[in-house]
Design a protein around this motif. Sequence first.
Motif, PDB file in Angstrom:
ATOM      1  N   LYS A 156     -12.758   0.551   6.707  1.00 23.50           N
ATOM      2  CA  LYS A 156     -12.649   1.373   6.322  1.00 23.50           C
ATOM      3  C   LYS A 156     -11.495   2.305   7.615  1.00 23.50           C
ATOM      4  N   ASP A 157     -10.890   3.275   7.397  1.00 20.52           N
ATOM      5  CA  ASP A 157     -10.025   3.974   8.526  1.00 20.52           C
ATOM      6  C   ASP A 157      -9.640   3.387   9.692  1.00 20.52           C
ATOM      7  N   LEU A 201      -6.340   0.158  -0.728  1.00 19.91           N
ATOM      8  CA  LEU A 201      -5.702   0.995   0.639  1.00 19.91           C
ATOM      9  C   LEU A 201      -6.357   2.067   0.439  1.00 19.91           C
ATOM     10  N   LEU A 205      -8.519   4.448   3.313  1.00 21.10           N
ATOM     11  CA  LEU A 205      -7.566   4.688   4.119  1.00 21.10           C
ATOM     12  C   LEU A 205      -8.367   5.785   4.290  1.00 21.10           C
ATOM     13  N   THR A 209      -6.446   5.969   9.919  1.00 20.35           N
ATOM     14  CA  THR A 209      -5.276   5.295   9.924  1.00 20.35           C
ATOM     15  C   THR A 209      -3.465   5.474  10.163  1.00 20.35           C
ATOM     16  N   ILE A 212       0.404   1.258   8.294  1.00 24.66           N
ATOM     17  CA  ILE A 212      -0.351   0.330   7.468  1.00 24.66           C
ATOM     18  C   ILE A 212       1.111  -0.728   7.324  1.00 24.66           C
ATOM     19  N   MET A 235      -0.129   5.606  -4.347  1.00 27.82           N
ATOM     20  CA  MET A 235      -0.360   7.150  -3.467  1.00 27.82           C
ATOM     21  C   MET A 235      -0.658   8.280  -3.966  1.00 27.82           C
ATOM     22  N   HIS A 244      -2.702  12.098   4.103  1.00 26.52           N
ATOM     23  CA  HIS A 244      -2.893  11.233   5.607  1.00 26.52           C
ATOM     24  C   HIS A 244      -1.212  11.394   5.587  1.00 26.52           C
ATOM     25  N   PHE A 246       0.477   8.258   7.416  1.00 28.39           N
ATOM     26  CA  PHE A 246       0.707   7.514   8.032  1.00 28.39           C
ATOM     27  C   PHE A 246       2.378   6.305   7.421  1.00 28.39           C
TER      28      PHE A 246
END
Length: 262
Positions: A156-157, A201, A205, A209, A212, A235, A244, A246
Amino acid sequence: MQVSILASGSTGNATYIETPEHQVLIDAGLSGKKIEELMNSIGRTLNDVDSLFVTHEHTDHSKGVGVLARRYGMDVYANQKTWDAMAPKIGKIKPEQKHLLEAGKVLSLGDLDVESFGVSHDAADPQFYEMHHAGHSFAIVTDTGYVSERVEGVIKDAEAILMECNHDTEMLRMGPYPWALKQRIMSDTGHLSNEDGARALIDVLGNDTKQIFLGHLSKENNIKELAHLTIENIMKQHDLAVEHDFHLLDTSPDQATALMEL
């Protein structure tokens, strides 16, 4: 810490990680010659690699282990059941180069901490790794039928994650594979589908993060664009793409990704 996914897929897997003090590989599932070519493509050489971490004994992860150990003298780490299962395949390795690292343990190599965790796959005792250096982290989760809460807690993270998106379920169901093989892939000891990878994910996430990588994509049962679309749609359903910052990155079975700085 710098990272390059040298190869990811059913034809071979290898990942390169570099810190100021160490240069290591996770898996060597291709020939020694091919791995050297992939290393050279990112401006590195196997002569400088000091350690090799093996996830499990399947050929697409262990094919080059023996050759690399004998040719370059690197230390090799795996758990006991994996050592026992791959021993007949990889040939002799000097005792001083063979090291045990069991699931759930953390190995400290100077400026690099290697955290191992077990996964659900049809191998003797499969485990993957999260690498830690100076507050940065990179986790690999492929070759697993599902991602347990325990694994989610480990990764995680993570700042960068290589997450399996092996197949699109409908492509696999309608494809040419024998039904027994389809069942194996879709089972709890098989491989993650695009949707499975996306849902894993969602749970891991975090704000840290940033990258990916979509890994172990099947040539027969997946398309990169479809994997991306599945991840992005799930997502969006959870508003994660907004919350987020990413990037989704591709991997290849025979072309190394550019070295990425964490």
